[in-house]
Write a protein that holds these residues in place. Structure first.
Motif, PDB file in Angstrom:
ATOM      1  N   PHE A 249     -95.532 -16.701 -33.946  1.00 11.98           N
ATOM      2  CA  PHE A 249     -95.747 -15.383 -33.334  1.00 11.98           C
ATOM      3  C   PHE A 249     -95.252 -15.465 -31.890  1.00 11.98           C
ATOM      4  O   PHE A 249     -95.938 -16.009 -31.016  1.00 11.98           O
ATOM      5  CB  PHE A 249     -97.225 -14.995 -33.399  1.00 11.98           C
ATOM      6  N   ASP A 250     -94.046 -14.964 -31.667  1.00 14.07           N
ATOM      7  CA  ASP A 250     -93.392 -15.073 -30.365  1.00 14.07           C
ATOM      8  C   ASP A 250     -92.620 -13.767 -30.137  1.00 14.07           C
ATOM      9  O   ASP A 250     -91.454 -13.651 -30.502  1.00 14.07           O
ATOM     10  CB  ASP A 250     -92.441 -16.279 -30.367  1.00 14.07           C
ATOM     11  N   PRO A 251     -93.275 -12.769 -29.525  1.00 13.94           N
ATOM     12  CA  PRO A 251     -92.638 -11.450 -29.367  1.00 13.94           C
ATOM     13  C   PRO A 251     -91.321 -11.490 -28.599  1.00 13.94           C
ATOM     14  O   PRO A 251     -90.393 -10.732 -28.928  1.00 13.94           O
ATOM     15  CB  PRO A 251     -93.703 -10.652 -28.581  1.00 13.94           C
ATOM     16  N   VAL A 252     -91.219 -12.356 -27.605  1.00 10.77           N
ATOM     17  CA  VAL A 252     -89.985 -12.442 -26.813  1.00 10.77           C
ATOM     18  C   VAL A 252     -88.828 -12.931 -27.688  1.00 10.77           C
ATOM     19  O   VAL A 252     -87.741 -12.349 -27.707  1.00 10.77           O
ATOM     20  CB  VAL A 252     -90.175 -13.378 -25.605  1.00 10.77           C
ATOM     21  N   LEU A 253     -89.084 -13.995 -28.438  1.00  7.98           N
ATOM     22  CA  LEU A 253     -88.051 -14.543 -29.308  1.00  7.98           C
ATOM     23  C   LEU A 253     -87.741 -13.586 -30.459  1.00  7.98           C
ATOM     24  O   LEU A 253     -86.575 -13.446 -30.870  1.00  7.98           O
ATOM     25  CB  LEU A 253     -88.480 -15.903 -29.852  1.00  7.98           C
ATOM     26  N   ALA A 254     -88.766 -12.927 -30.988  1.00  8.95           N
ATOM     27  CA  ALA A 254     -88.560 -11.970 -32.079  1.00  8.95           C
ATOM     28  C   ALA A 254     -87.643 -10.830 -31.631  1.00  8.95           C
ATOM     29  O   ALA A 254     -86.756 -10.395 -32.387  1.00  8.95           O
ATOM     30  CB  ALA A 254     -89.895 -11.426 -32.561  1.00  8.95           C
TER      31      ALA A 254
ATOM     32  N   THR B  53     -85.850 -24.721 -27.331  1.00  5.06           N
ATOM     33  CA  THR B  53     -86.651 -24.909 -26.115  1.00  5.06           C
ATOM     34  C   THR B  53     -88.110 -24.545 -26.327  1.00  5.06           C
ATOM     35  O   THR B  53     -89.019 -25.229 -25.851  1.00  5.06           O
ATOM     36  CB  THR B  53     -86.077 -24.062 -24.963  1.00  5.06           C
ATOM     37  N   ARG B  54     -88.358 -23.478 -27.081  1.00  8.53           N
ATOM     38  CA  ARG B  54     -89.716 -22.960 -27.224  1.00  8.53           C
ATOM     39  C   ARG B  54     -90.495 -23.582 -28.385  1.00  8.53           C
ATOM     40  O   ARG B  54     -91.729 -23.666 -28.330  1.00  8.53           O
ATOM     41  CB  ARG B  54     -89.667 -21.442 -27.414  1.00  8.53           C
TER      42      ARG B  54
ATOM     43  N   VAL C 128     -98.575 -17.130 -44.875  1.00  9.09           N
ATOM     44  CA  VAL C 128     -98.277 -15.709 -44.940  1.00  9.09           C
ATOM     45  C   VAL C 128     -97.679 -15.289 -43.605  1.00  9.09           C
ATOM     46  O   VAL C 128     -98.234 -15.569 -42.542  1.00  9.09           O
ATOM     47  CB  VAL C 128     -99.538 -14.871 -45.233  1.00  9.09           C
ATOM     48  N   ALA C 129     -96.530 -14.628 -43.678  1.00  4.88           N
ATOM     49  CA  ALA C 129     -95.839 -14.163 -42.479  1.00  4.88           C
ATOM     50  C   ALA C 129     -95.848 -12.635 -42.462  1.00  4.88           C
ATOM     51  O   ALA C 129     -95.177 -12.012 -43.288  1.00  4.88           O
ATOM     52  CB  ALA C 129     -94.413 -14.690 -42.453  1.00  4.88           C
ATOM     53  N   PRO C 130     -96.594 -12.021 -41.558  1.00 12.00           N
ATOM     54  CA  PRO C 130     -96.636 -10.554 -41.482  1.00 12.00           C
ATOM     55  C   PRO C 130     -95.469 -10.006 -40.660  1.00 12.00           C
ATOM     56  O   PRO C 130     -94.659 -10.765 -40.113  1.00 12.00           O
ATOM     57  CB  PRO C 130     -97.972 -10.298 -40.775  1.00 12.00           C
ATOM     58  N   ALA C 131     -95.412  -8.693 -40.566  1.00  9.72           N
ATOM     59  CA  ALA C 131     -94.348  -8.039 -39.810  1.00  9.72           C
ATOM     60  C   ALA C 131     -94.327  -8.536 -38.365  1.00  9.72           C
ATOM     61  O   ALA C 131     -95.372  -8.782 -37.760  1.00  9.72           O
ATOM     62  CB  ALA C 131     -94.542  -6.524 -39.844  1.00  9.72           C
ATOM     63  N   SER C 132     -93.120  -8.711 -37.839  1.00 17.36           N
ATOM     64  CA  SER C 132     -92.843  -9.153 -36.465  1.00 17.36           C
ATOM     65  C   SER C 132     -93.024 -10.649 -36.251  1.00 17.36           C
ATOM     66  O   SER C 132     -92.838 -11.138 -35.139  1.00 17.36           O
ATOM     67  CB  SER C 132     -93.688  -8.385 -35.432  1.00 17.36           C
ATOM     68  N   SER C 133     -93.408 -11.371 -37.293  1.00 10.12           N
ATOM     69  CA  SER C 133     -93.515 -12.825 -37.160  1.00 10.12           C
ATOM     70  C   SER C 133     -92.192 -13.484 -37.529  1.00 10.12           C
ATOM     71  O   SER C 133     -91.310 -12.874 -38.133  1.00 10.12           O
ATOM     72  CB  SER C 133     -94.645 -13.377 -38.033  1.00 10.12           C
TER      73      SER C 133
END
Length: 275
Positions: free
Chosen positions: A115-120, A152-153, A55-60
């Motif tokens: 879950f990677d806010p920078v990449l998102a 890279t990440r 399950v992928a929620p918002a911002s993922s």
């Protein structure tokens, strides 16, 4: 309300980009020739990948490797909205070569949901730019920076394209199915090619590919249909050429696989070509 906006970027190695808002759309198990790199913008998506449900929620961020079997449907009553791009393994291989990491080849992403806010944030900015920017240089620069950061990440190991079966008997049947994807092939034919009983063949085939022989054939037909539509062939010609019985049959399977109709896909290709 179901809504899709599809873009095709010829100048980005034929990159396909989809923005969608779905509530009832239910993607059957399928695969893409390219990777699926998606950003969930609202709601949540449930999907199968790597033998398990996620399950992928918002911002993922959703990561599906090229040729990897997956499906998709909503995980909430409100549905889900997302933006996704489908870069090819060849595009990734070119990038790893450019940065001096030729031995990496195309990447393999072992996590289905990240879950990677920078990449998102970078993904959201890149999607915005691809939808509005006219400069090829700007689009290429933003895309390449995003994909290099993704490698890279989150890359875990070099990626070997799926398709060549580890079992020689199945490999022969897979080759036949790809070579004659437009024919009305029977299960008994394929089983005979693999020197197996039909029951044993279908179990082994699904264990190896994640799909039934019919689903695999349909997937291959849709992929070939996309190539023909990009070359400018009419939808009715394409439907017949790849082995669908009629246009409605073609329309149904194409939309189930892509989330948009053959007409919408062709329109996006033509709009890109006329820019």
């Amino acid at each position: 309300m179901e809504k899709t906006v599809f873009q095709y970027h010829h100048e980005l190695n034929g990159l396909e980009v989809l923005q969608a808002q779905y509530k009832q759309q239910n993607f059957a198990r399928h695969s893409h020739e390219g990777y699926t790199i998606g950003l969930i913008e609202n709601g949540a998506q449930r999907f199968f990948r790597s033998g398990a449900n996620h399950v992928a929620p918002a911002s993922s961020i959703i990561l599906v490797n090229a040729d990897q079997v997956h499906n998709g449907q909503t995980a909430t009553e409100q549905g889900w909205g997302y933006r996704a791009m489908y870069p090819t393994p060849g595009l990734f291989e070119g990038l790893t070569h450019d940065i001096g990491e030729t031995q990496l080849g195309a990447p393999y992403f072992d996590q289905a949901v990240v879950f990677d806010p920078v990449l998102a944030k970078q993904m959201a900015q890149t999607f915005d730019l691809l939808a509005t920017e006219k400069s090829t240089l700007a689009k290429q620069s933003a895309l390449y920076q995003l994909l290099i950061n993704l490698i890279t990440r989150h890359n875990k190991r070099s990626f070997c394209l799926r398709g060549i079966s580890r079992k020689p008997q199945l490999a022969t049947a897979l080759d036949y199915l790809r070579d004659y994807y437009f024919d009305n092939i029977s299960l008994t034919q394929l089983a005979a090619i693999a020197n197996m009983s039909p029951f044993h063949f279908i179990r082994q085939f699904k264990a190896e590919t994640g799909m039934t022989p019919h689903a695999y054939q349909t997937q291959f037909r849709v992929n070939r249909a996309k190539q023909m539509l990009r070359s400018g062939l009419a939808i009715n010609e394409v439907a017949v050429a790849v082995g669908f019985y009629d246009q409605s049959h073609f329309h149904r399977y194409f939309k189930k696989n892509m989330g948009l109709t053959p007409k919408q896909y062709s329109k996006a290709i033509n709009e890109n070509s006329n820019r």
